[in-house]
Design an enzyme around this catalytic site. Structure first.
Site, PDB file in Angstrom:
ATOM      1  N   ASP B 314       0.854  -1.187   0.000  1.00 17.63           N
ATOM      2  CA  ASP B 314       0.000   0.000   0.000  1.00 17.63           C
ATOM      3  C   ASP B 314       0.884   1.229   0.000  1.00 17.63           C
ATOM      4  O   ASP B 314       1.911   1.249   0.666  1.00 17.63           O
ATOM      5  CB  ASP B 314      -0.879   0.011   1.252  1.00 17.63           C
ATOM      6  CG  ASP B 314      -2.140  -0.790   1.019  1.00 17.63           C
ATOM      7  OD1 ASP B 314      -2.621  -0.788  -0.126  1.00 17.63           O
ATOM      8  OD2 ASP B 314      -2.623  -1.420   1.975  1.00 17.63           O
ATOM      9  N   GLU B 355      -0.150  17.156   9.588  1.00 14.93           N
ATOM     10  CA  GLU B 355      -0.309  18.073   8.464  1.00 14.93           C
ATOM     11  C   GLU B 355      -0.309  19.520   8.958  1.00 14.93           C
ATOM     12  O   GLU B 355       0.365  20.374   8.402  1.00 14.93           O
ATOM     13  CB  GLU B 355      -1.628  17.805   7.711  1.00 14.93           C
ATOM     14  CG  GLU B 355      -1.634  16.557   6.870  1.00 14.93           C
ATOM     15  CD  GLU B 355      -2.118  15.343   7.622  1.00 14.93           C
ATOM     16  OE1 GLU B 355      -2.176  15.413   8.872  1.00 14.93           O
ATOM     17  OE2 GLU B 355      -2.408  14.316   6.997  1.00 14.93           O
ATOM     18  N   SER B 385     -14.102  19.072  12.629  1.00 17.91           N
ATOM     19  CA  SER B 385     -15.208  18.241  13.085  1.00 17.91           C
ATOM     20  C   SER B 385     -15.765  17.479  11.897  1.00 17.91           C
ATOM     21  O   SER B 385     -15.581  17.866  10.743  1.00 17.91           O
ATOM     22  CB  SER B 385     -16.301  19.097  13.725  1.00 17.91           C
ATOM     23  OG  SER B 385     -17.168  19.571  12.720  1.00 17.91           O
ATOM     24  N   THR B 388     -18.269  19.673   9.699  1.00 18.83           N
ATOM     25  CA  THR B 388     -17.796  20.753   8.825  1.00 18.83           C
ATOM     26  C   THR B 388     -16.643  20.317   7.944  1.00 18.83           C
ATOM     27  O   THR B 388     -16.460  20.841   6.851  1.00 18.83           O
ATOM     28  CB  THR B 388     -17.323  21.950   9.661  1.00 18.83           C
ATOM     29  OG1 THR B 388     -16.247  21.514  10.491  1.00 18.83           O
ATOM     30  CG2 THR B 388     -18.430  22.494  10.528  1.00 18.83           C
ATOM     31  N   ARG B 389     -15.838  19.413   8.433  1.00 16.90           N
ATOM     32  CA  ARG B 389     -14.630  18.931   7.741  1.00 16.90           C
ATOM     33  C   ARG B 389     -13.668  20.071   7.424  1.00 16.90           C
ATOM     34  O   ARG B 389     -13.031  20.096   6.372  1.00 16.90           O
ATOM     35  CB  ARG B 389     -15.013  18.202   6.449  1.00 16.90           C
ATOM     36  CG  ARG B 389     -15.917  17.029   6.755  1.00 16.90           C
ATOM     37  CD  ARG B 389     -16.161  16.170   5.585  1.00 16.90           C
ATOM     38  NE  ARG B 389     -17.210  15.226   5.930  1.00 16.90           N
ATOM     39  CZ  ARG B 389     -17.605  14.268   5.151  1.00 16.90           C
ATOM     40  NH1 ARG B 389     -17.036  14.105   3.987  1.00 16.90           N
ATOM     41  NH2 ARG B 389     -18.551  13.449   5.536  1.00 16.90           N
ATOM     42  N   MET B 390     -13.580  21.016   8.346  1.00 14.15           N
ATOM     43  CA  MET B 390     -12.593  22.079   8.219  1.00 14.15           C
ATOM     44  C   MET B 390     -12.079  22.356   9.625  1.00 14.15           C
ATOM     45  O   MET B 390     -12.673  21.955  10.613  1.00 14.15           O
ATOM     46  CB  MET B 390     -13.217  23.397   7.730  1.00 14.15           C
ATOM     47  CG  MET B 390     -14.075  23.306   6.509  1.00 14.15           C
ATOM     48  SD  MET B 390     -14.682  24.923   6.068  1.00 14.15           S
ATOM     49  CE  MET B 390     -15.759  25.300   7.407  1.00 14.15           C
ATOM     50  N   ASP B 526      -5.560  -4.587   5.933  1.00 17.51           N
ATOM     51  CA  ASP B 526      -6.122  -4.342   7.253  1.00 17.51           C
ATOM     52  C   ASP B 526      -7.632  -4.246   7.210  1.00 17.51           C
ATOM     53  O   ASP B 526      -8.310  -4.762   8.038  1.00 17.51           O
ATOM     54  CB  ASP B 526      -5.535  -3.048   7.816  1.00 17.51           C
ATOM     55  CG  ASP B 526      -5.418  -1.991   6.738  1.00 17.51           C
ATOM     56  OD1 ASP B 526      -6.389  -1.782   6.001  1.00 17.51           O
ATOM     57  OD2 ASP B 526      -4.324  -1.403   6.624  1.00 17.51           O
ATOM     58  N   ASP B 530     -10.097  -5.481   2.269  1.00 17.03           N
ATOM     59  CA  ASP B 530      -8.876  -6.153   1.850  1.00 17.03           C
ATOM     60  C   ASP B 530      -9.015  -7.669   1.952  1.00 17.03           C
ATOM     61  O   ASP B 530      -8.206  -8.410   1.394  1.00 17.03           O
ATOM     62  CB  ASP B 530      -7.689  -5.748   2.742  1.00 17.03           C
ATOM     63  CG  ASP B 530      -7.187  -4.353   2.399  1.00 17.03           C
ATOM     64  OD1 ASP B 530      -7.330  -3.971   1.227  1.00 17.03           O
ATOM     65  OD2 ASP B 530      -6.648  -3.696   3.301  1.00 17.03           O
TER      66      ASP B 530
END
Lengths: 597, 690
Positions: B314, B355, B385, B388-390, B526, B530
């Site tokens: 992977d 990141e 969160s 919102t994914r920001m 995993d 898979d």
């Protein structure tokens, strides 16, 4: 050793290797069913044979069917040959009016020719009629060799095919090998032999007046063959004067051609290729020696072509050739050095203008030491067994050469077909141990070598020593066995060991000095020959069947290369070590003890 | 991985002591019969013991003391082989016990009432049983495998999946959570679905125990070869008696070889060295796997690992670091790079994900923007969160800085009446094409630009792949990225091939295709998706943190859940086979010298000329035979360390491995016994026993 001798040995190997590629290519074309030059002539014959026998050319056989076909074919041939010898007195083409052969000798001979051994307990010219020689023995010379090729082809297909059951068709393989390979080669070779002076006639034996009549004493025998005693109870003797000589002739050339080419070795005459009418000239001698190894050598190249990697074929041939060259050279050295006893007595054994030097006992003056030794090595390396000198008269180490070459299991060239399939089994064992050493499940030619393959391969290396050692052991401790041993001491032991080694490996050459035409040796020998041929052929076919069912793995950097000089050396090492470790103790009590005496 | 991988000394006093006792206990013929070679040795030992008793009380074939000496050393041969096996086994067991103790213990918040998450008791994860319900809050580790019954949360599963992006877990389709993963935001109520804590240790102990009994496929094949060699030598020795009887008559002197000498010869010739060490090699191989923190569910899997010629790896977590790093700022038209970097840094100050940290560091490196404390600014952090994914920051001045994926920021800007400018859109597409992940930064309605998050190829991985290539193993990178991105990363990492836009179906198809071509495929996996591919692969390493389905489909489980482990696993597999092959070669090569020791000794009385074969110049026939037998027994002990450590594997290709091992173990095997037997003979002479 002379320069001349070394040159002759060199020339022999150069010519042999030069012939490998053309013949190997031709055979590969034939076995793959592709046009190869003789098709226009022979293809109609081939089709006719199939139609007469009801063979369907494209029908595939799995390993069991292939095996059954091979065994049935051999069994029927064996029975026919046995019967033919028993009733030859009533059959035509028998100008000498030779009677029925004894039951045990007939059995031994029938087994011997069916198994491609050609051990001869009999003397040809005094036992076998022309019909028996031609229609019985010569036919088996062809088909036993062809059957060997067929088994080899099945094994090769085991390597090349993937995930299938079929190994080809036994009848087709048998027919093609005989029709396209053995017959044309024998035809040409027989003509050459006739040109060299080998007889080919149905006429009766010739009678010649002796220039110098000879007289000798002989014991007087009664009707039943027992010596007649005189008044003092001593055997009565009489003087005999001979003025005429009966010269045996017959359809010899045709049979000699196939006896050499098919690694059969059964002579038309008792003295085999030492007989001037079997082997009249130095040229016939050279060609007959080439013929011994020609097909086994060329098959290596055929194998390479068929598995799609000629390097693999050359590697196998290299291993065979290196061993044979070493043993030929060793034999030549031992025989040239002469007899140590004679040297001790002050006899000049050096080669010179007036004498060949070395140990010439039992060798034809026409051929000399070099050509006798090449023949002895070639005929025992290949499971041919024809002789042009008497191996019994070799020096102990010189005699060790043919003995050990057979004990390697007849895989150094070996019989037509059978030698190569035996060698491939050794390659599998070599690959197995070497493959483990590089950290991978061993594979040969892309086929994984697993438990089943090792089981079959182990059987193949196990069976031959079992028959040879056990029969030799029985022979040297029982009275019935010991009664035939004419030479005392270690040499007598070598003779018995040689006899069973020869029969157990389907070689057929004799050391001599052993009265082997007795029920004991005929029967035990028959058993050894049958085991040596068929108990090896069946596991080989089982191996082929198992390999054919496997996938073929791609070759990469992680794969153990099986064409390198190192692998060739390793393969030789495995053969020599397995052979030597098995027979070293026996050899120590035979030739080695004799040498150090 | 490194902390749990303990390098244990080769020999431990306690293990040795216990093994010595075991070695004698295993003389029981019922134990020995499983090993044909050693069984023959034991029969020989019994036979010579009986001959000794006969010599003691009656007419023996040789002096009683001499037969006793031979007999004792034959018994030792069996004992030494047993000892090797017991030592290997002891080491494995000790390793399992140590791992059991050092296993990481998680704690869990166990709920008595699933509806009431205010009231929980803290328990050890190992105390949890199937059906228990636990609460997992932001920052907590999920204590065991289970399914979500209440709540929505983002979970960092990079430890299992290698994917850096958090995943959303909620009741329904995405309810499965895995032990060892961490909840990043919000909370979950999880019902435990497995009994953790026991399973792997049990498997491990079972493996160590099983290693003793279960033979691997190559071992079975080797055993067949060894057994047939044993039969051949049995025959050689048995027929030697009639041969020698005949020779005595023929030569008129000497006496036939004695049964004692024949038994001695037999034991020296049959491959006792490899036969005696075979099971120790297997156990030690499994043990090396355990030391690498990998549990093999069968010995076959360990062996197959050595055969692998394709590795499916992977991308994320194996070839690249699990987390991406900021590599570049792309400001929108009319915005300065400093402005973008400043905003991006502000948005990431409180973002503790790798990141986020990398954005702060990049801004500092490129534009000398110093890291600030969010409190000093009086700003409030808006954490990532699932809804919102920001994430971002609200400054006291009313500025709302946000960073997130193009889609997330797009909808945020839209909400405030704006839109992402076309030049930023182009930039994000370019970043994606290059193999990176674009993040868009916005200040309120104004889009400032994009951040290029780049996949970082692991240090040293390229060299690793080069080694593999030299060893003949092909590497294939598996990634969900588009082909362009995949090609860029593949080229940088130096893999041989890649599968882009991989789905469980394409993975399975790739494996099948390769297997049809005759290749052996290894992969790690995993996720539940898979599982089909794992089941299809020849060597399938499941991560310990992976789903139950994956673990059941795999034949090896990596306790460290480190996908790079595959490379080590291959090496352990190869070592196992190599050790066997090398010792087989060694064992058979030894026979040459033994012949030169024993044969002249046995027959010199019959044919005195055979003394010429005594090239080692051994003192007497008796000392020659005894020296060979002693050498044969001692060599087993001498090789125990080698068989425990395994032969070193070098990734140099089969041809040169073969050359090297043949030289060392083939040629060495030929030479060593000549020296060894001579030395033992000299010692026997010095002691006056010759």
């Amino acid at each position: 050793m002379t320069t001349h001798g070394v040159l002759q040995i060199t020339l022999f190997f150069v010519v042999l290797v030069a012939l490998v590629k053309p013949l190997g290519w031709y055979m590969a074309r034939v076995f793959e069913g592709k046009p190869a030059g003789l098709n226009r002539l022979l293809a109609p014959v081939e089709r006719l044979i199939y139609r007469l026998c009801g063979v369907r050319e494209d029908e595939e056989m799995n390993w069991q069917r292939y095996t059954v076909a091979m065994l049935l074919f051999s069994l029927v041939g064996l029975i026919v040959l046995y019967l033919q010898q028993r009733i030859q007195g009533f059959l035509p083409l028998n100008p000498q009016k030779l009677g029925a052969v004894s039951p045990d000798s007939s059995l031994n001979t029938a087994v011997s020719f069916t198994t491609n051994t050609n051990w001869q307990g009999y003397g040809g010219e005094t036992t076998m009629s022309y019909l028996t020689q031609m229609l019985g023995l010569a036919v088996h010379n062809f088909v036993s060799a062809a059957a060997g090729i067929a088994i080899l082809l099945a094994l090769i297909r085991g390597f090349t095919r993937r995930s299938v059951e079929g190994l080809g068709n036994f009848w087709v393989d048998l027919t093609r090998s005989t029709l396209y390979v053995l017959l044309p080669l024998s035809f040409i070779f027989a003509l050459i032999l006739v040109a060299q002076g080998v007889p080919q006639t149905f006429g009766a034996y010739k009678t010649a007046k002796l220039l110098q009549p000879t007289s000798y004493d002989q014991a007087v025998l009664d009707q039943s063959g027992n010596p007649v005693l005189d008044e003092q109870g001593r055997p009565k003797r009489e003087k005999v004067t001979v003025t005429e000589q009966s010269i045996a002739v017959g359809p010899a050339a045709s049979q000699i051609a196939i006896k050499q080419l098919g690694t059969n070795g059964g002579g038309f005459f008792n003295a085999n290729s030492a007989h001037p009418l079997e082997n009249p000239t130095p040229l016939s001698n050279f060609l007959e020696m080439i013929a011994i190894l020609l097909i086994p050598a060329a098959l290596c190249y055929t194998f390479g072509l068929m598995v799609g990697d000629t390097k693999q074929g050359w590697a196998i041939l290299a291993a065979m050739t290196v061993v044979l060259v070493m043993f030929t050279a060793g034999g030549y050295w031992a025989e040239s050095a002469g007899n140590p006893m004679a040297a001790g007595a002050g006899v000049d054994q050096a080669a010179g203008n007036l004498q060949p030097g070395g140990n010439m006992e039992g060798k034809e003056v026409r051929f000399g030491i070099a050509n006798s030794v090449i023949w002895a090595a070639a005929t025992t390396a290949a499971s041919n067994g024809s002789v042009n000198s008497m191996h019994d008269s070799y020096t102990p180490l010189g005699g060790l050469v043919p003995l050990l070459l057979m004990q390697f299991g007849e895989v150094i060239f070996g019989g037509v077909g059978s030698g190569l399939y035996g060698m491939l089994v050794f390659a599998i064992i070599a690959v197995f141990v070497a493959g483990l050493m590089v950290g991978r499940t061993p594979e040969y030619l892309g086929k994984k070598i697993e438990a089943y393959e090792m089981k079959m391969a182990s059987l193949l290396i196990l069976i031959m020593p079992i028959t040879v050692l056990i029969f030799t052991a029985v022979a040297v401790v029982t009275d019935i066995g010991k009664a035939s041993i004419f030479n005392p001491g270690a040499h007598g032991f070598s003779e018995v060991l040689y006899a069973f080694t020869s029969m157990g490996n389907n070689n057929g050459s004799a050391f001599g000095g052993l009265g082997a035409n007795t029920p004991f040796y005929n029967l035990t020998g028959s058993f050894a020959m049958l085991v040596g041929r068929f108990w090896l052929a069946v596991p080989t076919l089982a191996l082929a069947g198992s390999l054919a069912k496997k996938k073929r793995l791609p070759i990469g950097v992680g794969t153990l290369p099986t064409h390198t000089p190192l692998f060739v050396a390793w393969l030789i090492g495995v053969i020599v070590i397995v052979g030597a470790l098995t027979f070293f103790p026996a050899l120590a009590l035979g030739p080695i003890a004799e040498h150090f005496k | 991985m490194s902390d749990s991988k303990k390098s244990r000394p080769l020999f431990d006093r306690a293990i040795l002591h216990q093994a010595a006792v075991e070695a004698f206990r295993r003389l029981d013929p019922r134990e020995q019969i499983r090993n044909p070679v050693m069984f023959v040795v034991e029969i020989g030992s019994i036979l010579t013991t009986l001959l000794f008793v006969q010599a003691l009380f009656g007419r023996g074939e040789m002096p009683a003391g001499y037969i006793l000496a031979i007999s004792i050393w034959l018994w030792f041969t069996v004992v030494f082989a047993n000892f090797a096996e017991a030592v290997a086994e002891g080491r494995g067991k000790a390793q399992a016990a140590a791992l059991k103790q050092s296993r990481r213990e998680l704690s869990a918040k166990k709920l008595a009432d699933p509806e009431n998450r205010g009231k929980y008791t803290t328990v050890q994860a190992s105390a949890l049983r199937k059906g228990d319900v636990v609460l997992v809050e932001a920052g907590d580790d999920i204590p065991a495998d289970g399914e979500v019954i209440f709540g929505v949360a983002s979970v960092n599963e990079s430890a299992i999946t290698g994917e850096s992006a958090p995943v959303i877990r909620e009741p329904g389709d995405r309810c499965g959570v895995t032990g060892g993963t961490r909840v990043l935001s919000d909370w979950l109520v999880v019902r435990i679905t497995s009994n953790p804590g026991e399973m792997f240790i049990d498997r491990m102990i079972a493996m160590v125990e099983g290693a003793k009994r279960q033979k691997t496929p190559n071992e079975i094949a080797l055993n067949i070869l060894l057994a047939s060699l044993t039969i051949i030598f049995l025959l050689v020795c048995m027929t030697l008696l009639p041969f020698s009887i005949y020779s005595v008559t023929a030569a008129g002197q000497g006496s036939p070889v004695t049964v004692t000498v024949l038994v001695a010869l037999l034991v020296c010739l049959i491959p006792t060295t490899i036969g005696g060490l075979l099971s120790a090699i297997r156990i030690a191989g499994m043990d090396r796997m355990v030391q690498a923190n990998v549990i093999a569910l069968s010995g076959q899997a360990v062996e197959a690992a050595g055969d692998v010629d394709v590795l499916l790896l992977d991308k994320t977590g194996t070839i690249t670091l699990g987390n991406r790093q900021a590599a570049e700022f792309f400001p929108a038209k009319g915005v300065s790079a400093e402005r973008l970097a400043d905003a991006a840094q502000l948005a990431s100050l409180a973002d503790e994900t790798p990141e986020g940290r990398s954005i702060v560091v990049l801004a500092k490196q490129r534009y000398k923007i110093r890291e600030r404390q969010i409190h000093d600014l009086g700003a409030t952090f808006v954490p990532f969160s699932a809804q919102t994914r920001m994430s971002g920051v609200n400054l006291p001045g009313g500025e709302q800085i946000r960073k997130g994926s193009g889609d997330a920021i797009g909808s945020w800007v839209k909400e405030h009446g704006g839109e992402i400018p076309p030049d930023v859109r182009t930039v994000t597409e370019n970043i994606a094409r290059k193999g990176g992940t674009p993040l868009v930064v916005a200040d309120g309605v104004k889009v400032l630009g994009a951040i290029y998050l780049k996949d970082i190829v692991k240090g040293g991985i390229k060299e690793r792949f080069l080694e593999l290539r030299r060893a003949g193993i092909k590497t294939v990178m598996i990634t969900g990225d588009n082909p362009l991105t995949a090609a860029a990363v593949a080229a940088e990492a130096g893999v041989d091939d890649f599968l882009a836009e991989a789905t469980p179906e394409t993975k399975l198809k790739l494996i099948r295709e390769m297997q049809t071509g005759g290749r052996l495929v290894a992969m790690t996996g995993d996720g539940t998706n898979d599982a089909p591919a794992l089941a299809q692969a020849d060597v399938a390493v499941a991560m310990n943190t992976g789903t139950q389905a994956a673990k059941e489909a795999g034949n090896l489980v990596d306790l460290d859940s480190n996908p790079t482990k595959l490379i080590e696993i291959v090496e352990v597999g190869k070592q196992l086979l190599m050790t066997r092959g090398a010792l087989t070669t060694f064992s058979i090569s030894n026979d040459v010298a033994k012949y030169f020791a024993i044969l002249p000794a046995a027959f010199v009385g019959v044919y005195p000329g055979l003394a010429a074969m005594n090239i080692m110049g051994l003192a007497t026939p008796q000392s020659a035979v005894l020296s060979a037998v002693i050498f044969n027994a001692l060599i087993i002990v001498a090789l125990i360390p080698l068989c425990l450590k395994g032969i070193r594997y070098r990734p140099v290709g089969a041809a040169s491995l073969f050359r090297r091992n043949l030289l060392v173990y083939g040629l060495g095997g030929m030479v060593v016994p000549f020296i060894g037997i001579k030395v033992i003979d000299l010692i026997l002479v010095a002691l006056g026993w010759a």
